[in-house]
Write a protein that holds these residues in place. Structure first.
Motif, PDB file in Angstrom:
ATOM      1  N   CYS A  47      48.369   7.144 -14.131  1.00 60.72           N
ATOM      2  CA  CYS A  47      48.975   6.101 -14.976  1.00 60.72           C
ATOM      3  C   CYS A  47      47.903   5.476 -15.857  1.00 60.72           C
ATOM      4  N   LEU A  48      48.216   5.360 -17.130  1.00 65.39           N
ATOM      5  CA  LEU A  48      47.358   4.634 -18.059  1.00 65.39           C
ATOM      6  C   LEU A  48      48.255   3.750 -18.920  1.00 65.39           C
ATOM      7  N   PRO A  49      48.633   2.581 -18.404  1.00 63.66           N
ATOM      8  CA  PRO A  49      49.530   1.705 -19.155  1.00 63.66           C
ATOM      9  C   PRO A  49      48.778   0.834 -20.156  1.00 63.66           C
ATOM     10  N   THR A  50      48.037   1.475 -21.012  1.00 61.31           N
ATOM     11  CA  THR A  50      47.207   0.771 -21.973  1.00 61.31           C
ATOM     12  C   THR A  50      48.057   0.151 -23.079  1.00 61.31           C
ATOM     13  N   TYR A  51      47.524  -0.864 -23.717  1.00 62.65           N
ATOM     14  CA  TYR A  51      48.264  -1.476 -24.819  1.00 62.65           C
ATOM     15  C   TYR A  51      47.360  -1.726 -26.026  1.00 62.65           C
ATOM     16  N   TYR A  52      46.207  -1.112 -26.053  1.00 62.26           N
ATOM     17  CA  TYR A  52      45.350  -1.244 -27.217  1.00 62.26           C
ATOM     18  C   TYR A  52      44.899   0.144 -27.666  1.00 62.26           C
ATOM     19  N   PRO A  53      44.603   0.299 -28.950  1.00 68.74           N
ATOM     20  CA  PRO A  53      44.257   1.624 -29.480  1.00 68.74           C
ATOM     21  C   PRO A  53      43.022   2.201 -28.796  1.00 68.74           C
ATOM     22  N   GLU A  54      43.116   3.440 -28.379  1.00 75.91           N
ATOM     23  CA  GLU A  54      42.008   4.107 -27.701  1.00 75.91           C
ATOM     24  C   GLU A  54      41.667   5.453 -28.321  1.00 75.91           C
ATOM     25  N   ILE A  70      51.824  12.448 -15.688  1.00 75.64           N
ATOM     26  CA  ILE A  70      51.203  11.295 -16.336  1.00 75.64           C
ATOM     27  C   ILE A  70      52.255  10.276 -16.727  1.00 75.64           C
ATOM     28  N   ILE A  71      51.891   9.017 -16.585  1.00 69.18           N
ATOM     29  CA  ILE A  71      52.678   7.901 -17.117  1.00 69.18           C
ATOM     30  C   ILE A  71      51.733   7.121 -18.026  1.00 69.18           C
ATOM     31  N   THR A  72      52.142   6.931 -19.264  1.00 73.57           N
ATOM     32  CA  THR A  72      51.325   6.167 -20.197  1.00 73.57           C
ATOM     33  C   THR A  72      52.216   5.521 -21.239  1.00 73.57           C
ATOM     34  N   SER A  95      55.402  -3.069 -20.567  1.00 69.82           N
ATOM     35  CA  SER A  95      56.673  -3.081 -19.850  1.00 69.82           C
ATOM     36  C   SER A  95      56.439  -2.738 -18.381  1.00 69.82           C
ATOM     37  N   SER A  96      56.229  -3.759 -17.578  1.00 66.79           N
ATOM     38  CA  SER A  96      55.994  -3.529 -16.150  1.00 66.79           C
ATOM     39  C   SER A  96      57.238  -2.952 -15.477  1.00 66.79           C
ATOM     40  N   ASP A  97      58.441  -3.292 -15.962  1.00 69.02           N
ATOM     41  CA  ASP A  97      59.674  -2.730 -15.393  1.00 69.02           C
ATOM     42  C   ASP A  97      59.741  -1.225 -15.620  1.00 69.02           C
ATOM     43  N   GLN A  98      59.465  -0.791 -16.852  1.00 67.97           N
ATOM     44  CA  GLN A  98      59.478   0.648 -17.137  1.00 67.97           C
ATOM     45  C   GLN A  98      58.392   1.368 -16.343  1.00 67.97           C
ATOM     46  N   LEU A  99      57.235   0.749 -16.229  1.00 66.42           N
ATOM     47  CA  LEU A  99      56.145   1.348 -15.460  1.00 66.42           C
ATOM     48  C   LEU A  99      56.567   1.542 -14.012  1.00 66.42           C
ATOM     49  N   ALA A 100      57.134   0.510 -13.416  1.00 67.50           N
ATOM     50  CA  ALA A 100      57.573   0.598 -12.019  1.00 67.50           C
ATOM     51  C   ALA A 100      58.636   1.676 -11.847  1.00 67.50           C
ATOM     52  N   ARG A 101      59.617   1.725 -12.750  1.00 69.22           N
ATOM     53  CA  ARG A 101      60.674   2.743 -12.651  1.00 69.22           C
ATOM     54  C   ARG A 101      60.101   4.153 -12.789  1.00 69.22           C
TER      55      ARG A 101
END
Length: 143
Positions: A47-54, A70-72, A95-101
């Motif tokens: 999982c890489l739930p990043t929210y800034y450009p990388e 992968i979840i990102t 989106s913590s809800d989408q991440l959890a699901r």
């Protein structure tokens, strides 16, 4: 959870918070990891739930190459490695809800995890192998 804490970033997760999660059995925190292939081999989902450009996160290429689901987040760079519902799951930013699901979905569906892992490995071999990336990089300098 792997990686160093960013003490200079006021919005990063604090050591106190990480320690609390570890104490309550919510996460395992490895800190800085020297042997990423070993960590990836011990993982089922990356999982890489990043929210800034990388740009294109190297860890996602490594995860796909290692045959891991992968979840990102659906943002430039990340969505070049993960094709939604092909080799992983793209979620909305913050989106913590989408991440959890997504995590629950992949934990509960082993065949889907395996399928995503195989598709990710193929994607890396077809588009992101060292030979392909090196050739494209050299082409930029010769143009």
């Amino acid at each position: 959870v792997a990686g160093e804490l960013d003490f200079e970033n006021p919005s990063s997760i604090s050591k106190y918070q990480i320690d609390s999660w570890v104490e309550h059995g919510l996460v395992e925190w490895g800190g800085h990891i020297e042997d990423m292939p070993k960590l990836l081999s011990q993982s089922s989902i990356i999982c890489l739930p990043t929210y800034y450009p990388e740009g294109i996160p190297k860890v996602l290429i490594e995860a796909a190459s290692s045959g891991r689901a992968i979840i990102t987040t659906d943002m430039p760079g990340c969505n070049e490695i993960v094709q939604n519902n092909d080799n992983g799951i793209l979620i909305s930013i913050k989106s913590s809800d989408q991440l959890a699901r997504a995590i629950i979905k992949l934990i509960d569906d082993v065949p889907l995890r395996i399928k995503f892992g195989k598709n990710g490995r193929k994607l890396v071999l077809d588009k992101f192998s060292s030979e392909i990336v090196d050739k494209a990089t050299l082409q930029i300098y010769t143009d």
